[in-house]
Design an enzyme around this catalytic site. Sequence first.
Site, short mmCIF file in Angstrom:
data_model
loop_
_atom_site.label_atom_id
_atom_site.label_comp_id
_atom_site.label_asym_id
_atom_site.label_seq_id
_atom_site.Cartn_x
_atom_site.Cartn_y
_atom_site.Cartn_z
N CYS A 66 0.86 -1.18 0.00
CA CYS A 66 0.00 0.00 0.00
C CYS A 66 0.89 1.23 0.00
CB CYS A 66 -0.86 0.08 1.27
SG CYS A 66 -2.03 -1.23 1.47
N LEU A 67 1.10 1.83 -1.15
CA LEU A 67 1.91 3.04 -1.19
C LEU A 67 1.40 3.93 -2.32
CD1 LEU A 67 4.39 4.52 -0.02
CD2 LEU A 67 5.78 3.40 -1.73
#
Lengths: 238, 227
Positions: free
Chosen positions: B88-89
């Site tokens: 998750c970035l």
Amino acid sequence: MCWAFLFQQNYTILNEANIHQRQEEDITRVSTVLSITRVSASILLRHYNWSVSKVHDEWFADEEKVRKVVGLLEKPVVQIPNARELTCGICFETYSRDRMNAASCGHAFCSACWTGYISTSINDGPGCLMLRCPDPSCGAAVGQDMINVLASDDDKEKYTRYLLRSYIEDNRKTKWCPAPGCDYAVDFVVGSASYDVSCHCTYSFCWNCTEEAHRPVDCGTVAQWILKNSAESENMNW
Amino acid sequence: MVDFARVQKELSECNRDVTISGIRIVPQSDNLLHLSGTIPGPIGTPYEGGTFKIDIILPDGYPFEPPKMQFITKVWHPNISSQNGAICLDILKDQWSPALTLKTALLSLQALLSAPEPDDPQDAVVAQQVLLSPVLTPMHPLDFHLSFFQYSLVSICVWAPQYLRDYPTFAGTARYWTETFAKTNSIGNEEKVQKLLEMGFPEDLVRTTLKEVGDDETMALEKLCPG
């Protein structure tokens, strides 16, 4: 007097030419009042949902803040170096200065990379109307002037479509006629007594809920009625 | 569509200062669309001393579209799936810019390891699973290997609650995972692990046994088969 008001039409049906003309007029107005370019005016209007008064209010309240939020820089944040050749920050190739382009911020990229960047964004959807400089730390807006120079004809066409659609869809006072295949839009006087609208395509609908015209029944009842009709259980009861 | 000239430049630029950054990118296949990167675990974090391998796939639109990255090395981190390594970035999603590079993306992953973002909006279904699942009672890392499979059923970003609620447990587990999965010798061991896994032994047991016998495959097998 009071009755005359009731019979007065409280909406206008717009075809594509009308929409375009109104959009241009709004852009001209903002551009003249704020003494900014038409491209900047268009970016500003798009950001404030095409409300001329909102643009004026915000701008005169705090111009600097508005410029920052929307990405309209007054002067470049970097100077394009005076070298004859520059390296593009995307493909890392070296090009002569005249083949490099930059938004108002001065971050230069080669034409091929700009074209790729713009094309990816346009094919991603209406978000391309709020395109920013590719530099990750930079928020400078990329306007239609750059699109017109750097995008392919197909992409330019799509961009213009999105811009026109945005004028109707993001504006609080306008909506597309909900009839299938109808290209007319409706400009409604917000706050008027009757929600009934009759489009040039002969379809009559309620401005508020865009369902078929249903006066004197209120929108909530209509919604319940539609739900009831669509529910399979009612058919079973029959 | 992919700008191969740029990818080549990126690779040579990145591998030139590998001694300084510790970040390495090598092609997985001969067409440069499938790469793998390695980053060292940031010093002063539970990931220190580990080497983390990341699978990189370049989409057709690269560099105008973000590269697809996924951890191959198992990581215990609020923003990385403990199950499949999904990350998750924001810069790997909507905040990507073509002016970023594979190296800057890997540097951002390294930064993410040092500074998790547990408040990041995450998978709602998984979040619900977290709330409903008894699996979530905080756990001592020493007990951890017993319920490895139970834990790995819950995926991604789930560890945010633990990170927020019980940092010592989080850090302990993260360190344990780094020791087990991200140390250089354990990467070299992957083949032996695979072999023993194919014989039907559970992964956590295989890894701990291999470790106990100093990575000797035959001895590990003997130990795994009692009698």
